[in-house]
Design an enzyme around this catalytic site. Structure first.
Site, PDB file in Angstrom:
ATOM      1  N   GLY A  97       0.795  -1.215   0.000  1.00 27.61           N
ATOM      2  CA  GLY A  97       0.000   0.000   0.000  1.00 27.61           C
ATOM      3  C   GLY A  97       0.827   1.264   0.000  1.00 27.61           C
ATOM      4  CG  ASP A 307       1.944  -2.206   9.326  1.00 25.59           C
ATOM      5  OD1 ASP A 307       0.934  -2.860   9.666  1.00 25.59           O
ATOM      6  OD2 ASP A 307       2.313  -2.119   8.143  1.00 25.59           O
TER       7      ASP A 307
END
Length: 439
Positions: A97, A307
């Site tokens: 992404g 993350d």
């Protein structure tokens, strides 16, 4: 020219090397070596000329090309045993992404398009500055569990990547249409194209055609055929319909053996672990120790990676034991690999406040946010964990959540467990293989 002290949080605001409107952080030699092999200004003739070029071919002429002996094995998919990088090219290995990643020699080169209207170039440096700051301030072997970029170039013109993608896409469209005897057109359906490409990409005949047309039509040392479908999903995603692929950052990393999520039972045994679950305990323990040691640093109890998941943990060779001291215990890792945390794009620590994470989080978080997400992703990636009742039951303590306070594995509410929670957790017999060297 001054030298920046990269053990200071203020390092991210300094500009050690300037190139007109661009900035280089880190080792200029590494960066310039990579940049010398890239043509950021390459462009191609209009697509209509490419369409006219393919009018010179038909199914019969393609068959003649397929009958030739020549094949460039670098156009096989990298997971294919027939793949071999015969040239010193940039090979596409991943698109997520937030970045497009290539391998060249022993380097990994990541291109990140940045939203320049939201952030200034110096506000996008966390992926370089946070791990560098941590590495320089951690005192023991725990610093070996961090991936530091060698160099980072800010505010570079990256339009060539989108232009290259479109050129390759059009080549593939026209090639497939010619193979099928269809009328040539640059219009396409995403579903139809991906189906046609995925059906052919492993075919030796198709690779022979790519061996002919990629050099002739693309004429670039950037090979994006590998995992092209991921690049397709990135550029064709509806959320990027009006995106300007203008400027961004170029980051150079050391090449890892694997990402942690790529290890299965067979590979875990090959790497020296008794089982896949023992390997999972190994990466969990190393990440836990890294966090504990970071939280021991002055003013670093606000550290967030944001993350933490298996594919953001990389595996490297480890040529000597890793020994990490915690209170009256020492954790000894004699394995021939080590895990290292990567991808700090959304991270923050000490005075390095990341606007990307600040704008996304509505409530305050700490290490528990990261490990809540980490455990969820571990259990999803490795259902084998459930076979170890003691370990799986213990991990459940990190994910005592409901739909109201957890969305897609991410906490929506503020749960600020002290780091002592994690310290006590790793002292359990679950990790006895490493506590005091397994004695």
């Amino acid at each position: 020219m001054g030298v920046a002290n990269d053990s200071s949080p203020e390092y991210q605001w300094m500009s050690p090397h300037r190139l007109s409107d661009t900035v280089i952080l880190g080792d200029c030699l590494y960066f310039n070596n990579i940049m010398s092999q890239l043509d950021l200004h390459q462009n191609w003739a209009p697509s209509v000329r490419l369409l006219n070029y393919f009018k010179n071919f038909n199914k019969e002429t393609l068959l003649k090309i397929e009958e030739n002996d020549y094949i460039n094995s670098s156009f096989f998919q990298q997971k294919d045993k027939r793949f071999y990088p015969i040239n010193d090219d940039f090979y596409h290995i991943s698109t997520g992404g937030y970045g497009i990643v290539f391998k060249i020699d022993n380097y990994v080169v990541k291109f990140v398009f940045e939203a320049t209207k939201l952030y200034s170039p110096m506000e996008t440096t966390a992926e370089f500055t946070v791990p560098k700051f941590l590495y320089n301030n951690l005192k023991g072997d725990e610093k070996k569990l961090i991936v530091c970029a060698w160099a980072m170039g800010l505010n570079y013109k990256l339009t060539f990547l989108h232009t290259l993608y479109k050129r390759v896409l059009h080549m593939l469209l026209l090639l497939i249409q010619t193979m099928d005897g269809q009328e040539l057109s640059l219009r396409y359906s995403s579903k139809v194209f991906l189906k046609a490409f995925n059906e052919r990409k492993d075919s030796i005949k198709f690779v022979k055609l790519l061996s002919h047309f990629y050099p002739a039509v693309i004429n670039s040392n950037i090979n994006v055929i590998n995992y092209f479908n991921r690049m397709f999903h990135f550029f064709e995603h509806e959320k990027r319909t009006n995106y300007e692929y203008e400027r961004g950052n170029i980051i150079i990393f050391p090449l890892a053996l694997y990402s942690a999520d790529k290890v299965d039972t067979e590979l875990a045994i090959k790497l020296g672990f008794k089982s896949l679950v023992q390997y999972i305990k190994f990466i969990f323990l190393q990440m836990a120790l890294l966090y504990i040691k970071i939280y021991e640093l002055p003013c670093c109890d606000n550290f967030l990676h944001a993350d933490l998941k298996p594919d953001n943990i990389l595996l490297f060779d480890s040529n000597e034991p890793i020994i990490i001291h915690l209170k009256d215990k020492k954790f000894v890792f004699n394995e021939r690999i080590k895990s290292a945390l990567n991808d700090f794009d959304f991270s923050q620590v000490a005075g390095i406040i990341n606007k990307k994470i600040k704008n996304n989080f509505k409530v305050k978080h700490n290490w528990y946010y990261d490990f809540h997400f980490f455990v969820h992703t571990l259990l999803k990636t490795y259902p084998e964990i459930e076979k170890d009742i003691e370990f799986s039951t213990a991990l459940e303590e990190f994910i005592m959540c409901t739909k109201t306070d957890c969305d897609k594995y991410r906490l929506k509410v503020s749960i600020l467990h002290p780091i002592s929670f994690l310290e006590k957790f790793i002292m359990r017999d679950i990790f006895s293989d490493w506590i005091n060297g397994g004695n």
